[in-house]
Write a protein that holds these residues in place. Structure first.
Motif, mmCIF file in Angstrom:
data_model
loop_
_atom_site.group_PDB
_atom_site.id
_atom_site.type_symbol
_atom_site.label_atom_id
_atom_site.label_comp_id
_atom_site.label_asym_id
_atom_site.label_seq_id
_atom_site.Cartn_x
_atom_site.Cartn_y
_atom_site.Cartn_z
ATOM 1 N N ILE A 1 -67.300 27.467 -27.205
ATOM 2 C CA ILE A 1 -68.190 27.678 -28.399
ATOM 3 C C ILE A 1 -67.692 26.999 -29.455
ATOM 4 C CG2 ILE A 1 -68.753 29.613 -29.795
ATOM 5 C CD1 ILE A 1 -68.230 31.421 -27.376
ATOM 6 N N GLU A 2 -66.389 26.927 -29.996
ATOM 7 C CA GLU A 2 -66.090 26.343 -31.153
ATOM 8 C C GLU A 2 -65.965 24.714 -31.136
ATOM 9 O OE1 GLU A 2 -62.238 28.135 -32.537
ATOM 10 O OE2 GLU A 2 -62.625 29.775 -31.426
ATOM 11 N N GLU A 3 -65.722 24.100 -32.055
ATOM 12 C CA GLU A 3 -65.662 22.918 -32.266
ATOM 13 C C GLU A 3 -64.153 22.132 -31.652
ATOM 14 O OE1 GLU A 3 -67.376 20.081 -33.361
ATOM 15 O OE2 GLU A 3 -69.022 21.701 -33.693
ATOM 16 N N PRO A 4 -64.161 21.222 -30.993
ATOM 17 C CA PRO A 4 -62.772 20.901 -30.363
ATOM 18 C C PRO A 4 -61.679 20.801 -31.339
ATOM 19 C CG PRO A 4 -64.658 19.100 -29.817
ATOM 20 C CD PRO A 4 -65.258 20.015 -30.779
ATOM 21 N N THR A 5 -60.567 21.027 -31.005
ATOM 22 C CA THR A 5 -59.303 21.061 -31.722
ATOM 23 C C THR A 5 -58.420 19.872 -31.544
ATOM 24 O OG1 THR A 5 -59.135 23.396 -31.779
ATOM 25 C CG2 THR A 5 -57.237 21.994 -32.450
#
Length: 769
Positions: free
Chosen positions: A283-287
């Motif tokens: 769901i979130e942006e890549p880290t």
């Protein structure tokens, strides 16, 4: 999600009782191995947060718990490990075992200092805000910890895992040829910053899998790299227990990950591509954990490490043919060449003296020009059974060694000729053009690929390069065959550049003079025992070349192995395997202190004391022992950082160098016969005398330092009487009598009459009864 929240924080929270117990253990471990307390304490706390697979834990715990000692009689010292050292203590907790796992991998980089720097970055990045930074270990303190751990962790298995992946990736079927060629020579390890990111990423994904069963599929790790592919692949398996999916930058699948943990390693074929480590969420942006420029990397260091002979050999063999995507095509011709070169070199390699060869003056050996005496020469290497076993360990193939008929050349064998023809068709040198005239030429379609391969290698003729590598591998197999230790030795891979510079001296040149095609295919080669020892010890990571060259080496310690000439411990003269090396695992301890090497001092030629010599017996008519009151004694003294060993008879100063025994035996004649060993002569022999020492060497230190002087001394002695050292039946004094560094005749289960006949035929000046 921020990158700072990815790295789990280590902590030092302990109960009072738990803390006291730990402190006591840490103090014992730190004092045993001279490691700062805070380095062990903080590193163990950090270790509790890192990802290490179950198999890795088992491997490192077994390595860390190695213990037990053995006595080395001639040194009055012990080799082995004691309980309670740093690795043993760390293996008693899960956090300590995890630390040992990450330490094993970091030790397979370019140096312990690099490993310390990388670990320091990891510890600081994951330190809790409340920690007192005064307790954090410095880089040099961590380096001392790695020094203490290296001895045992060199047997944990990470180096061979990297080596195996290098072989696998370099021989992938139907893979991009540029990728497979690069993989064969990709000895680079990641930078310290990239390693920090990899450890953080693996720890994060492992922690999610442990706390949220089944949810580990919701995030994955993506690694982009231009080099270090085998190392990163091995480290992924080492940490997570599963391999990564490997794809080229264009999406081509090379290796597919079969397990649920998602790690994808993207391989860039151009240095312009950035390298990075990131965690991809559903769901979130890549880290993004780290990004660096591959073309600008400042830490392009080769990894190094200890591995079994089988893995070292496969690594060497897989990188021989740079133009072949699979090493299988070279294996059969290489095996054929090696199986013929080993016995040929053993039979045609002759030892020289301790000094340098004089230009234009051929080396001297008493049995060189006499076919009967050649049967009495000593063998520097073990018998054929041991050579075949070492050949199997190195190549992975069980086969019989080939004894070629007189005049036949190794590179005239059918499979070898066919392989060299294929190499020649792709070479533009004058010799290969002449060799392949009238046959179809082979070219590499992609010119950039060809340039890339030759950038990794030299631009010399591939046929000549193949022959040189056959000679080099022959030298390595022969050197490895010398080891006869309590545990199988491990071989040290120092990095490709350093491996090419291994100390071979005249050993490699002598082998090439024997096996390379020339007008005389019955050629012989000469080299010193020093050169063979230098290669053998450099192969296991011991830096003993200077002591060997000086002729004072007795024992060396390094990378968890203690090595010394086996004859010193056995104490018996033998004509087979005279250069055999003994030893075992661990450290060398003398009177509760550890030492890194044992050396001797250059002494005079053999001088048996006249004090206990029975002068009443003048005539030589039977083998006798005229030194009944003498015993051989070994004297060990402490020096700065090392031990000094000398020896001598009971009633004489201990001033003799045991290393001289080796060079003397290698060039001497051992006589056997079917007669009773104690039988007397029919009449006293007037051409010989019993001697308490070798009078022909008195005050002539040059006599055993150069080949020319050796020959001159032999000629000077022709009209003199044979000197017989009367030590019949006393093995220690027989051993001591061989310290002259000058060839002689040794009774090897023979009668006195046969010894005198051989000594006269060989024009040698003395006999050791």
């Amino acid at each position: 999600m921020s990158s700072s929240s990815i790295s789990p924080q280590w902590e030092l929270n302990r109960t009072a009782e738990d803390f006291q117990t730990l402190v006591k253990g840490f103090i014992i471990a730190s004092t045993t191995d001279d490691v700062p307390f805070n380095a062990l304490y903080v590193a163990e706390a950090f270790g509790a947060t890192v990802a290490v697979s179950d198999d890795t834990k088992i491997n490192v715990e077994r390595a860390a718990k190695l213990s037990g000692t053995a006595v080395v009689r001639f040194l009055k010292a012990t080799i082995g490990y004691s309980k309670g050292d740093a690795p043993d203590f760390l293996s008693r907790s899960d956090g300590g075992v995890r630390l040992l796992g990450i330490a094993s991998a970091l030790l397979c980089t370019s140096s312990r200092l690099f490993a310390a720097r990388a670990l320091s970055l990891m510890i600081q990045a994951s330190a809790p805000p409340s920690v007192d930074h005064r307790i954090l270990p410095t880089i040099l303190q961590l380096e001392s910890m790695f020094t203490a751990l290296d001895s045992k962790l060199s047997r944990s298995g990470f180096a061979e895992l990297v080596s195996r992946w290098q072989v696998v990736l370099g021989n992938l079927p139907n893979a991009n040829r540029l990728f497979t060629n690069r993989s064969k020579f990709d000895d680079i390890h990641p930078s310290a910053e990239m390693l920090k990111a990899l450890v953080a990423a693996f720890s994060h994904i492992k922690r999610i899998g442990e706390t949220e069963e089944g949810n580990n599929a919701e995030c994955s790790i993506e690694i982009w790299a231009h080099q270090s592919i085998p190392w990163i692949t091995a480290f992924t398996e080492w940490s997570l227990g599963s391999i990564p999916t490997i794809r080229l930058e264009d999406g081509t699948l090379l290796v597919e990950q079969p397990d649920a943990v998602k790690v994808c390693l993207w391989v860039g074929l151009t240095a312009a591509n950035a390298e990075e480590v990131k965690i991809v969420h559903q769901i979130e942006e890549p880290t993004l954990l780290w990004r660096g420029s591959a073309g600008n990397r400042l830490e392009n260091h080769s990894w190094s490490g200890m591995m079994p002979v089988r893995d070292y050999g496969r690594k060497q063999i897989s990188s021989i043919d740079p133009f072949d995507s699979q090493s299988s095509s070279i294996e059969i011709p290489l095996q054929q060449a090696l199986s013929a070169s080993l016995p040929k070199v053993v039979s045609r390699l002759w030892p020289t003296g301790v000094g340098p060869l004089v230009d234009g003056d051929p080396p001297y050996h008493p049995a060189l020009s006499n076919s009967h005496l050649s049967q009495c020469r000593t063998q520097m290497f073990p018998d054929n059974n041991q050579l075949q076993e070492t050949f199997y360990q190195y190549t992975g193939v069980r086969t019989s060694l080939i004894t070629l008929e007189e005049g036949n050349c190794i590179f005239g064998l059918l499979k070898v000729v066919g392989y060299e023809d294929s190499l020649a068709r792709g070479c533009a040198c004058a010799e290969c053009l002449e060799r392949t005239r009238g046959t179809a030429r082979v070219t590499i379609r992609d010119e950039k690929e060809k340039a890339d391969v030759f950038a990794l290698l030299s631009s010399q003729c591939p046929v000549k390069d193949f022959r040189h590598k056959v000679a080099m591998i022959t030298a390595e197999i022969l050197a490895i065959s010398l080891f006869d230790c309590t545990e199988p030795v491990r071989v040290f891979w120092p990095g490709r550049a350093a491996a090419k510079k291994r100390v071979c001296g005249g050993f490699l040149a002598a082998i090439e003079s024997i096996i390379l095609p020339r007008n005389d295919d019955n050629a012989i080669g000469f080299c010193r025992a020093h050169d063979i020892f230098s290669l053998a010890l450099s192969l296991i990571g011991h830096n003993a070349s200077a002591d060997i060259e000086a002729g004072t080496w007795i024992a060396s310690v390094g990378r968890g192995q203690v090595i010394y000439p086996r004859i010193f411990d056995v104490g018996v003269l033998d004509k087979s395997g005279v250069l055999s090396l003994g030893g075992g695992l661990g450290r060398l301890t003398f009177q509760n202190d550890e030492y890194g090497k044992v050396v001797s001092e250059k002494g005079p030629p053999t001088l048996l004391p006249s004090r206990n010599y029975d002068r009443d017996i003048q005539e030589v008519s039977q083998p006798l022992h005229l030194f009944q009151g003498e015993k051989l004694e070994w004297q060990v003294t402490r020096s700065e950082g090392h031990l000094t060993l000398v020896f001598g008879p009971t009633s004489y100063p201990k001033i003799y160098n045991p290393f001289d025994i080796l060079t003397t035996i290698a060039r001497s004649i051992f006589v056997t016969c079917d007669h009773p060993t104690s039988s007397s002569l029919d009449r006293p022999d007037r051409s010989s005398i019993f001697a308490s020492h070798l009078t022909f060497l008195d005050n002539d230190t040059e006599a055993y330092t150069t080949v020319a002087a050796t020959r001159r001394k032999i000629l000077e002695h022709v009209n003199d009487k044979i000197e017989i050292i009367p030590v019949f039946g006393d093995e220690p004094l027989r051993l001591f009598a061989m310290t002259s560094s000058f060839p002689g005749v040794v009774r090897y289960g023979a009668c006195l009459k046969c010894c005198l006949q051989v000594c006269s035929a060989a024009s040698l000046p003395y006999i050791v009864l």
